[in-house]
Scaffold this motif. Structure first.
Motif, mmCIF file in Angstrom:
data_model
loop_
_atom_site.group_PDB
_atom_site.id
_atom_site.type_symbol
_atom_site.label_atom_id
_atom_site.label_comp_id
_atom_site.label_asym_id
_atom_site.label_seq_id
_atom_site.Cartn_x
_atom_site.Cartn_y
_atom_site.Cartn_z
ATOM 1 N N ALA A 1 92.259 50.833 62.209
ATOM 2 C CA ALA A 1 91.267 50.559 62.876
ATOM 3 C C ALA A 1 90.460 49.156 62.270
ATOM 4 C CB ALA A 1 90.054 51.795 62.596
ATOM 5 N N GLY A 2 90.126 48.433 63.201
ATOM 6 C CA GLY A 2 89.406 47.065 63.083
ATOM 7 C C GLY A 2 89.106 46.471 64.319
ATOM 8 N N ALA A 3 88.354 45.486 63.931
ATOM 9 C CA ALA A 3 87.703 44.799 65.256
ATOM 10 C C ALA A 3 87.267 43.279 64.800
ATOM 11 C CB ALA A 3 86.420 45.523 65.584
ATOM 12 N N ARG A 4 86.821 42.569 65.693
ATOM 13 C CA ARG A 4 86.274 41.088 65.336
ATOM 14 C C ARG A 4 85.027 41.073 66.084
ATOM 15 N NH1 ARG A 4 88.807 37.040 68.673
ATOM 16 N NH2 ARG A 4 86.842 36.785 69.889
ATOM 17 N N PHE A 5 83.892 40.632 65.451
ATOM 18 C CA PHE A 5 82.674 40.688 65.724
ATOM 19 C C PHE A 5 82.214 39.218 65.792
ATOM 20 C CE2 PHE A 5 83.324 44.555 63.801
ATOM 21 C CZ PHE A 5 82.668 45.573 64.435
ATOM 22 N N ASP A 6 81.645 38.775 67.071
ATOM 23 C CA ASP A 6 81.315 37.317 67.144
ATOM 24 C C ASP A 6 80.099 37.019 66.643
ATOM 25 O OD1 ASP A 6 83.613 37.049 68.667
ATOM 26 O OD2 ASP A 6 82.805 37.117 70.523
ATOM 27 N N ARG A 7 79.137 38.025 66.589
ATOM 28 C CA ARG A 7 77.683 37.756 65.842
ATOM 29 C C ARG A 7 77.896 38.487 64.616
ATOM 30 N NH1 ARG A 7 73.762 40.809 67.592
ATOM 31 N NH2 ARG A 7 74.867 42.243 68.786
ATOM 32 N N HIS A 8 77.050 37.933 63.814
ATOM 33 C CA HIS A 8 76.649 38.647 62.298
ATOM 34 C C HIS A 8 75.956 39.650 62.299
ATOM 35 C CE1 HIS A 8 75.332 38.738 58.344
ATOM 36 N NE2 HIS A 8 76.306 37.857 57.835
ATOM 37 N N LEU A 9 76.661 40.855 62.079
ATOM 38 C CA LEU A 9 76.295 42.258 61.921
ATOM 39 C C LEU A 9 76.391 42.815 60.577
ATOM 40 C CD1 LEU A 9 77.506 43.434 65.442
ATOM 41 C CD2 LEU A 9 75.292 42.875 64.992
ATOM 42 N N THR A 10 75.629 43.756 60.076
ATOM 43 C CA THR A 10 75.689 44.255 59.025
ATOM 44 C C THR A 10 76.100 45.928 59.295
ATOM 45 O OG1 THR A 10 73.349 44.402 58.564
ATOM 46 C CG2 THR A 10 74.605 42.575 57.345
ATOM 47 N N SER A 11 76.920 46.369 58.275
ATOM 48 C CA SER A 11 77.072 47.786 58.405
ATOM 49 C C SER A 11 75.890 48.621 57.897
ATOM 50 C CB SER A 11 78.386 48.194 57.473
ATOM 51 O OG SER A 11 78.195 48.161 56.265
ATOM 52 N N SER A 12 75.936 50.062 57.886
ATOM 53 C CA SER A 12 75.112 50.896 57.512
ATOM 54 C C SER A 12 74.937 50.804 55.963
ATOM 55 C CB SER A 12 75.311 52.347 57.834
ATOM 56 O OG SER A 12 76.434 52.694 57.196
ATOM 57 N N ASP A 13 75.649 50.302 55.372
ATOM 58 C CA ASP A 13 75.617 50.083 53.787
ATOM 59 C C ASP A 13 75.307 48.610 53.520
ATOM 60 O OD1 ASP A 13 77.082 52.500 52.892
ATOM 61 O OD2 ASP A 13 78.481 51.715 54.415
ATOM 62 N N GLY A 14 75.221 47.657 54.364
ATOM 63 C CA GLY A 14 74.513 46.415 54.129
ATOM 64 C C GLY A 14 75.530 45.537 54.076
ATOM 65 N N VAL A 15 76.841 45.698 54.410
ATOM 66 C CA VAL A 15 77.936 44.836 54.393
ATOM 67 C C VAL A 15 78.358 44.102 55.600
ATOM 68 C CG1 VAL A 15 80.306 44.561 53.529
ATOM 69 C CG2 VAL A 15 78.860 45.904 52.317
ATOM 70 N N GLU A 16 78.598 42.635 55.701
ATOM 71 C CA GLU A 16 79.109 42.083 56.953
ATOM 72 C C GLU A 16 80.087 42.950 57.581
ATOM 73 O OE1 GLU A 16 81.512 39.925 59.645
ATOM 74 O OE2 GLU A 16 82.086 40.355 57.726
ATOM 75 N N MET A 17 79.905 43.147 58.977
ATOM 76 C CA MET A 17 80.408 44.182 59.890
ATOM 77 C C MET A 17 81.958 43.964 59.490
ATOM 78 S SD MET A 17 80.013 47.026 61.117
ATOM 79 C CE MET A 17 78.329 47.175 61.787
ATOM 80 N N THR A 18 82.570 42.933 59.919
ATOM 81 C CA THR A 18 84.088 42.581 59.948
ATOM 82 C C THR A 18 84.715 43.073 58.626
ATOM 83 O OG1 THR A 18 83.693 40.774 61.397
ATOM 84 C CG2 THR A 18 85.804 40.929 60.697
ATOM 85 N N PHE A 19 84.101 42.660 57.451
ATOM 86 C CA PHE A 19 84.667 42.711 56.087
ATOM 87 C C PHE A 19 84.416 44.384 55.801
ATOM 88 C CE2 PHE A 19 84.530 42.795 51.618
ATOM 89 C CZ PHE A 19 85.611 41.990 50.965
ATOM 90 N N ALA A 20 83.461 45.142 56.032
ATOM 91 C CA ALA A 20 83.245 46.530 56.179
ATOM 92 C C ALA A 20 84.206 47.395 56.788
ATOM 93 C CB ALA A 20 81.604 46.672 56.561
ATOM 94 N N LEU A 21 84.575 47.029 57.949
ATOM 95 C CA LEU A 21 85.647 47.695 58.727
ATOM 96 C C LEU A 21 86.867 47.441 58.495
ATOM 97 C CD1 LEU A 21 86.056 49.643 61.111
ATOM 98 C CD2 LEU A 21 85.764 48.020 62.578
ATOM 99 N N ASN A 22 86.918 46.347 58.364
ATOM 100 C CA ASN A 22 88.595 45.827 58.242
ATOM 101 C C ASN A 22 89.136 45.882 56.943
ATOM 102 O OD1 ASN A 22 88.115 45.150 61.016
ATOM 103 N ND2 ASN A 22 88.611 42.968 60.856
ATOM 104 N N HIS A 23 88.486 45.548 56.118
ATOM 105 C CA HIS A 23 88.920 45.540 54.679
ATOM 106 C C HIS A 23 88.287 46.996 53.915
ATOM 107 C CE1 HIS A 23 89.985 45.035 50.591
ATOM 108 N NE2 HIS A 23 88.586 45.070 50.283
ATOM 109 N N LEU A 24 87.034 47.107 53.718
ATOM 110 C CA LEU A 24 86.507 48.340 52.938
ATOM 111 C C LEU A 24 86.861 49.353 53.475
ATOM 112 C CD1 LEU A 24 82.986 46.906 51.738
ATOM 113 C CD2 LEU A 24 85.148 46.907 50.516
ATOM 114 N N GLY A 25 86.938 49.560 54.787
ATOM 115 C CA GLY A 25 87.362 50.836 55.523
ATOM 116 C C GLY A 25 88.739 51.275 54.874
#
Length: 298
Positions: free
Chosen positions: A96-120
């Motif tokens: 599971a992974g994605a690229r996000f063109d806008r700066h978004l944060t996860s529900s845990d306050g982590v940049e979304m790309t890093f949150a999903l693609n790595h921390l997941g």
């Protein structure tokens, strides 16, 4: 026995399994008799994928669990569910992974790309370590990308990329993190019977980048077509399946593969000091630091 070997009795979990490479991987595993758990973000796509995979494989040992793996709590729910239902896990495919063109944060306050693609990847793998160990010989396959070569180093001073955010840069950093994690995991699990390898699927015609809108997806497809190496999900999944099932890879760990062949990844991906620092940062970001100290995690 099929192309990937008889997987009857093997318990396999594939994330991002409701479309694209993940779904192609899940279908191939089901066709070889695996007990399959697919994880996907969208409930409807999960239901449709489960039905289609059962129909096309003739294997009824297929179930899909819904979760957004950018959320650490939802990752934990998946891990608790697997612990409650299955005594072991033979194969984990982190896809599971994605690229996000806008700066978004996860529900845990982590940049979304890093949150999903790595921390997941990181959190799910470590939470399932007990079940992987119980399998005796298990495999972890992390889907990475050649995009990691565009990142010269992890920006540890700004992991949330708040200074001058760029979606492609964030994606490249997350894919470099995948490789640093894979190699460090392989080192920490040496001699355990669990292997960890990374697959680069290439430029694939999937839903990738569609989350950013149709224009972003079309731009991704056009760029892939210009490269002359655009492939479909089934072709892209072959390397993932090779790492998951090939007999000649038994016991082989810590590699990066493209088109079913081992390749060298970027020099930055072999930086063991950076890998150790990323591991420690990831433990802190996921709240696993205390469990690591008492020896329950690798």
């Amino acid at each position: 026995m099929g192309v990937w070997g008889d997987l009857t009795g093997k318990i396999c979990l594939v994330t991002g399994a409701s479309s694209g490479i993940g779904r192609a991987t899940a279908l191939a595993l089901a066709r070889e008799g695996a007990t399959l758990i697919g994880v996907g973000r969208d409930r409807v796509r999960c239901e449709r994928s489960a039905e289609a995979i059962v129909r096309d494989s003739g294997n009824y040992k297929v179930e899909f669990w819904q979760a957004d793996l950018s959320s650490q709590e939802q990752v934990r729910v998946i891990a608790r569910r697997l612990h409650a239902v299955y005594p072991r896990l033979d194969l984990l495919v982190n896809n599971a992974g994605a690229r996000f063109d806008r700066h978004l944060t996860s529900s845990d306050g982590v940049e979304m790309t890093f949150a999903l693609n790595h921390l997941g990847y990181f959190l799910l793998t470590l939470l399932l370590m007990e079940r992987l160990r119980a399998a005796g010989r298990a495999r972890v396959v992390n889907v990475a990308s050649a995009a990691h070569r565009a990142c010269p180093a992890i920006d540890f001073e700004d992991l949330n990329l708040q200074r001058g955010f760029d979606g492609r840069r964030a994606y490249a950093q997350s894919k470099l993190a995948n490789l640093l994690f894979t190699y460090e995991l392989a080192r920490r699990l040496e001699g355990s019977g669990i292997t960890a390898n990374a697959a680069a699927p290439g430029n694939v015609l999937t839903r990738f980048a569609l989350n950013n809108g149709l224009s972003s997806w079309l731009s991704h497809v056009a760029g892939s077509l210009r490269s002359g190496r655009l492939v479909g999900p089934c072709r892209a999944a072959r390397t993932v399946l090779y790492l998951a099932c090939a007999g000649d890879l038994a016991g082989k760990s810590g590699g990066y593969y493209f088109e079913e062949k081992e390749e060298h990844s970027s020099p930055a991906s072999y930086d063991e000091a950076a890998a150790g620092r990323l591991w420690r940062a990831s433990l802190e970001l996921t709240g696993l630091a205390d469990q690591s100290k008492d020896g329950r995690l690798p």
